[in-house]
Scaffold this active site. Sequence first.
Site, PDB file in Angstrom:
ATOM      1  N   GLY A  11     -16.573  10.030 -44.626  1.00  0.00           N
ATOM      2  CA  GLY A  11     -16.679   8.703 -45.203  1.00  0.00           C
ATOM      3  C   GLY A  11     -15.498   8.243 -46.038  1.00  0.00           C
ATOM      4  N   GLY A  13     -10.739   7.532 -38.049  1.00  0.00           N
ATOM      5  CA  GLY A  13      -9.771   8.344 -38.795  1.00  0.00           C
ATOM      6  C   GLY A  13      -8.583   8.683 -37.907  1.00  0.00           C
ATOM      7  N   SER A  14      -7.592   9.353 -38.479  1.00  0.00           N
ATOM      8  CA  SER A  14      -6.353   9.576 -37.733  1.00  0.00           C
ATOM      9  C   SER A  14      -6.541  10.573 -36.591  1.00  0.00           C
ATOM     10  CB  SER A  14      -5.249  10.044 -38.679  1.00  0.00           C
ATOM     11  OG  SER A  14      -5.598  11.285 -39.266  1.00  0.00           O
ATOM     12  N   ASP A  62     -15.751  13.152 -33.653  1.00  0.00           N
ATOM     13  CA  ASP A  62     -15.332  12.496 -34.892  1.00  0.00           C
ATOM     14  C   ASP A  62     -14.596  13.495 -35.782  1.00  0.00           C
ATOM     15  OD1 ASP A  62     -15.055  10.600 -36.887  1.00  0.00           O
ATOM     16  OD2 ASP A  62     -17.183  10.085 -36.981  1.00  0.00           O
ATOM     17  N   GLY A  67     -12.953   7.252 -44.838  1.00  0.00           N
ATOM     18  CA  GLY A  67     -12.495   6.077 -44.092  1.00  0.00           C
ATOM     19  C   GLY A  67     -13.464   4.910 -44.225  1.00  0.00           C
ATOM     20  N   GLU A  97     -20.951   6.225 -38.547  1.00  0.00           N
ATOM     21  CA  GLU A  97     -20.657   7.584 -38.063  1.00  0.00           C
ATOM     22  C   GLU A  97     -21.925   8.426 -38.021  1.00  0.00           C
ATOM     23  OE1 GLU A  97     -16.039   8.090 -39.578  1.00  0.00           O
ATOM     24  OE2 GLU A  97     -17.639   8.741 -40.881  1.00  0.00           O
ATOM     25  N   ALA A 138     -13.530  14.684 -39.962  1.00  0.00           N
ATOM     26  CA  ALA A 138     -14.306  14.932 -41.184  1.00  0.00           C
ATOM     27  C   ALA A 138     -13.330  15.084 -42.335  1.00  0.00           C
ATOM     28  CB  ALA A 138     -15.150  16.185 -41.036  1.00  0.00           C
TER      29      ALA A 138
HETATM   30  C1  A5P Z   1     -14.137   8.164 -41.788  1.00  0.00           C
HETATM   31  O1  A5P Z   1     -15.103   7.475 -42.477  1.00  0.00           O
HETATM   32  C2  A5P Z   1     -14.135   9.628 -42.113  1.00  0.00           C
HETATM   33  O2  A5P Z   1     -15.414  10.174 -42.045  1.00  0.00           O
HETATM   34  C3  A5P Z   1     -13.143  10.339 -41.184  1.00  0.00           C
HETATM   35  O3  A5P Z   1     -13.805  11.057 -40.200  1.00  0.00           O
HETATM   36  C4  A5P Z   1     -12.241  11.164 -41.991  1.00  0.00           C
HETATM   37  O4  A5P Z   1     -11.669  10.398 -43.031  1.00  0.00           O
HETATM   38  C5  A5P Z   1     -11.212  11.928 -41.187  1.00  0.00           C
HETATM   39  O5  A5P Z   1     -10.003  11.273 -41.057  1.00  0.00           O
HETATM   40  P1  A5P Z   1      -8.674  12.023 -40.596  1.00  0.00           P
HETATM   41  O6  A5P Z   1      -8.907  12.480 -39.187  1.00  0.00           O
HETATM   42  O7  A5P Z   1      -7.613  10.988 -40.702  1.00  0.00           O
HETATM   43  O8  A5P Z   1      -8.470  13.161 -41.537  1.00  0.00           O
END
Ligand code: A5P
Length: 239
Positions: A104, A35-36, A89, A106, A112, A91
Amino acid sequence: MSDVAVQKKNEQKRVAAKEAAALVEDGMIVGLGTGSTSAMMIEELGARWKQGLRFKGIPTSEKSAEQARSLGIELTEFAKHQVIDLAIDGADEVILPSLGLVKGLGGALFREKIVASAAKRFLVIVDESKIVDHLGSTAPIPVEITPFGWEVGALHLEEIGAISVKPRMDRNGIFRTDNGNIILDCNFGRIEEPYTLFSKIAKIVGVIESGLFLNMATELLVATEHGVDTYLSPSHQHH
Ligand code: A5P
């Protein structure tokens, strides 16, 4: 959101990402999120790697693996290390004080979750827009399911209360995860009893994992305009 607002939010996320990356120590096995916000954290780790920090990363997606490799960060795998010292990570939703999560959006939820389950410390980094009163209020609950018979699983998800169940799509049709599976985005509305829902979903044949991460996060960093707020999960505060 306006460009200025996006930039401000990114600056705040950057501060939290840097604080998270600062917790990595020499010799650690580190879970690298997706994720970003995680991408910023991996960038910060890349900068620390250049300064001489040495650790081994286990990525939660092909995307994060690629980014880490491009920064020269050494990667390892579960065949060699089954315990992660610190996983970091993002969320999609977080509730306080339990640090229950939805993840999820992403598409990387299964990897994860494996990484989080192997971690002694699981640190989550978010901006304050991710804090909700009830899980499910802003994000669908992604459920990773085997391609064979997913339609049956979808029906069972409706039977346990999903208002809608939609297979995630991409440009080529039905989206496939890094593991070759399908994701069903399920709208359960506001979830009053996440543990009950979690076990009901887990019992459906073909389900690999859901995006409900309960009792897993040990620490949370929330990026706000006043700085970073830290929370510890109630079950880990006394360790
Ligand atoms: C990925 O599968 C997600 O669980 C990410 O942790 C989530 O989308 C967070 O992304 P951002 O940091 O871009 O909000």
